[in-house]
Structure formats: structure tokens, C-alpha cells
Write a protein that holds these residues in place. Structure first.
Motif, mmCIF file in Angstrom:
data_model
loop_
_atom_site.group_PDB
_atom_site.id
_atom_site.type_symbol
_atom_site.label_atom_id
_atom_site.label_comp_id
_atom_site.label_asym_id
_atom_site.label_seq_id
_atom_site.Cartn_x
_atom_site.Cartn_y
_atom_site.Cartn_z
ATOM 1 N N LEU A 101 0.864 -1.176 0.000
ATOM 2 C CA LEU A 101 0.000 0.000 0.000
ATOM 3 C C LEU A 101 0.901 1.226 0.000
ATOM 4 N N THR A 102 0.441 2.334 -0.546
ATOM 5 C CA THR A 102 1.229 3.555 -0.541
ATOM 6 C C THR A 102 0.401 4.701 0.041
ATOM 7 N N CYS A 103 1.092 5.611 0.720
ATOM 8 C CA CYS A 103 0.449 6.822 1.237
ATOM 9 C C CYS A 103 1.530 7.854 1.490
ATOM 10 N N PRO A 104 1.163 9.141 1.568
ATOM 11 C CA PRO A 104 2.171 10.175 1.854
ATOM 12 C C PRO A 104 2.842 9.927 3.201
ATOM 13 N N LEU A 163 9.409 1.398 17.309
ATOM 14 C CA LEU A 163 9.403 0.665 16.048
ATOM 15 C C LEU A 163 8.249 -0.329 15.966
ATOM 16 N N ASP A 164 7.897 -0.928 17.101
ATOM 17 C CA ASP A 164 6.871 -1.967 17.086
ATOM 18 C C ASP A 164 5.498 -1.436 16.673
ATOM 19 N N GLU A 165 5.253 -0.155 16.887
ATOM 20 C CA GLU A 165 3.937 0.407 16.590
ATOM 21 C C GLU A 165 3.833 1.018 15.191
ATOM 22 N N LYS A 166 4.955 1.148 14.498
ATOM 23 C CA LYS A 166 4.937 1.907 13.236
ATOM 24 C C LYS A 166 4.048 1.278 12.172
ATOM 25 N N TYR A 167 4.026 -0.039 12.091
ATOM 26 C CA TYR A 167 3.236 -0.688 11.042
ATOM 27 C C TYR A 167 1.750 -0.387 11.225
ATOM 28 N N ASP A 168 1.251 -0.592 12.441
ATOM 29 C CA ASP A 168 -0.164 -0.336 12.699
ATOM 30 C C ASP A 168 -0.489 1.153 12.602
ATOM 31 N N ARG A 169 0.440 2.001 13.016
ATOM 32 C CA ARG A 169 0.212 3.444 12.914
ATOM 33 C C ARG A 169 0.147 3.891 11.453
ATOM 34 N N ALA A 170 1.007 3.313 10.614
ATOM 35 C CA ALA A 170 0.989 3.671 9.193
ATOM 36 C C ALA A 170 -0.327 3.242 8.552
ATOM 37 N N LEU A 171 -0.804 2.058 8.891
ATOM 38 C CA LEU A 171 -2.094 1.607 8.372
ATOM 39 C C LEU A 171 -3.222 2.512 8.872
ATOM 40 N N MET A 173 -3.115 5.582 9.452
ATOM 41 C CA MET A 173 -3.109 6.812 8.676
ATOM 42 C C MET A 173 -4.009 6.705 7.456
ATOM 43 N N MET A 174 -4.212 5.468 6.980
ATOM 44 C CA MET A 174 -5.052 5.221 5.814
ATOM 45 C C MET A 174 -6.451 4.759 6.214
ATOM 46 N N GLY A 175 -6.727 4.765 7.528
ATOM 47 C CA GLY A 175 -8.022 4.303 7.996
ATOM 48 C C GLY A 175 -8.178 2.799 7.944
ATOM 49 N N ALA A 221 -6.093 -6.082 10.997
ATOM 50 C CA ALA A 221 -7.093 -7.152 10.990
ATOM 51 C C ALA A 221 -7.954 -7.115 9.722
ATOM 52 N N MET A 222 -8.033 -5.929 9.069
ATOM 53 C CA MET A 222 -8.836 -5.799 7.857
ATOM 54 C C MET A 222 -8.138 -6.382 6.634
ATOM 55 N N LEU A 223 -6.821 -6.557 6.734
ATOM 56 C CA LEU A 223 -6.060 -6.996 5.580
ATOM 57 C C LEU A 223 -6.037 -8.515 5.493
#
Length: 201
Positions: free
Chosen positions: A162-165, A176-184, A186-188, A192-194
């Protein structure tokens, strides 16, 4: 820094300054659940840095390796230097260090990669950080992620990313552990939705 890397960074592409967020279908274990900041994208390929992989080395370790510090001097480093975060930036040239940083620090070798973020890969910034004179926001990454011509585009179209600004606060976050979920988020989206089949009929 290798000349080829410098050349790639100077060429602005439509993915420059974007985050890549790995989808569950990402087959390469190097990039599972990663967030990548794209620094350069052109018809010749792309490069960026993984933002959520830890690195065992500490900044004093790096200074000792570069012979910029004697072992008995480590305790005298400014606290910001002793605690300066080192991350694993990707599987390419893992012995080479790069510093992503805010644009309040600039040297002749600093390269702007977005409006507010610069990249410096020379010893001057390492020395400045060791003296407590570096940029306000920065992180060092060992290695980078690279793609050949058309490779990243193919991975995106195949539901790999996925891409986003990009957002500065996420680039420099120490959690570091939270960055993946935080980035997602950002896209709403939540992880768990993926699913690995998302985007395919």
C-alpha cells in the motif's frame, strides 16, 4: 555513499516521499510487516529505508567501528548521542550508514528527499551527532531497500504494497513496534482488515 545511490536520490519520482506499507501477501521475509520511506523513484528503479526494523548496534558501537571514539570516551558522549537510534534500513549494503534527518542540518553532502527531510551519508553528520550538534530529528539506518526498473511498480500492482504520503512524526518515532499499525491507521485501515487475498476477485 555509492554514486548510483546519489543519482537515484536526485531524480524525483511520483513515489518520492511516500510510505510503502507491506501487505500480508508480501512474500519476501525481509519486508514482512515493514513500513518503508521511499527516497527516490524513477524509471531506473527506486530506493528507500525500512523504518521499523531494529538494529543491535548502538551509536557508540558505530563510532568505535569508525575509529571516531576511544572505548574509554564512550561515557563522555552527550546523552542524546549515547541514545541515538540505529535501525536496519534494508538488505542492500548493510554495512553502509545513512542518516535521515530534519532540514535544520545541512552539509555539502546532504540531499533533500522531501520538503522537510534530508539524507546525509558522510562522516560529518556522524561527528556532529557525537558532539550533540546534529539535527533536531534524525535516525541512522544501516543498509537500504532497492528495486530495479519497474520492479516496485510490479510489486505494488501485485498487491505487495500500500502507498500513502509519508509523515515526519512516524519516520522519527522511536517506537518501532507500533509503526506498522500506525501507518495503516493513517489510511483508515487496521491490520485485521487486511488479508493476503485483498484486492483480488
Amino acid at each position: 555513499m555509492a554514486t548510483s545511490v546519489q543519482q537515484k536520490i536526485r531524480e524525483r519520482g511520483f513515489l518520492d516521499g511516500q510510505f510503502l506499507i507491506a501487505m500480508p501477501s508480501m512474500f519476501d521475509a525481509n519486508f514482512a510487516r515493514t513500513v518503508i520511506f521511499v527516497c527516490a523513484h524513477s524509471e531506473d528503479g527506486a530506493m528507500g529505508f525500512v523504518l521499523n526494523r531494529p538494529q543491535r548496534l548502538t551509536f557508540p558501537d558505530v563510532l568505535l567501528h569508525l575509529q571516531l571514539l576511544d572505548p574509554d570516551e564512550a561515557i563522555r558522549l552527550p546523552s542524546a548521542a549515547r541514545e541515538f537510534q540505529i535501525q536496519a534500513g534494508g538488505p542492500v549494503e548493510t554495512g553502509r550508514g545513512f542518516v535521515l534527518h530534519s532540514d535544520d542540518y545541512l552539509s555539502d553532502s546532504s540531499i533533500p528527499v522531501s520538503d522537510d527531510i534530508c539524507l546525509t551519508a558522510t562522516l560529518d553528520i556522524v561527528k556532529a551527532i557525537s558532539r550533540g550538534e546534529g539535527p533536531i530529528k534524525a535516525t541512522m539506518l544501516l543498509g537500504y531497500a532497492g528495486w530495479g526498473p519497474g520492479q516496485l511498480e510490479n510489486e505494488i500492482s501485485s498487491n505487495g504494497w500500500l502507498t500513502c504520503p509519508a509523515r515526519e512524526e512516524l519516520i522519527f518515532s522511536r517506537d518501532l513496534d507500533e509503526k506498522y499499525d500506525r501507518a495503516l491507521a493513517m489510511m483508515g485501515i487496521s491490520s485485521a482488515m487486511l488479508s493476503s487475498d485483498a484486492g483480488h476477485a
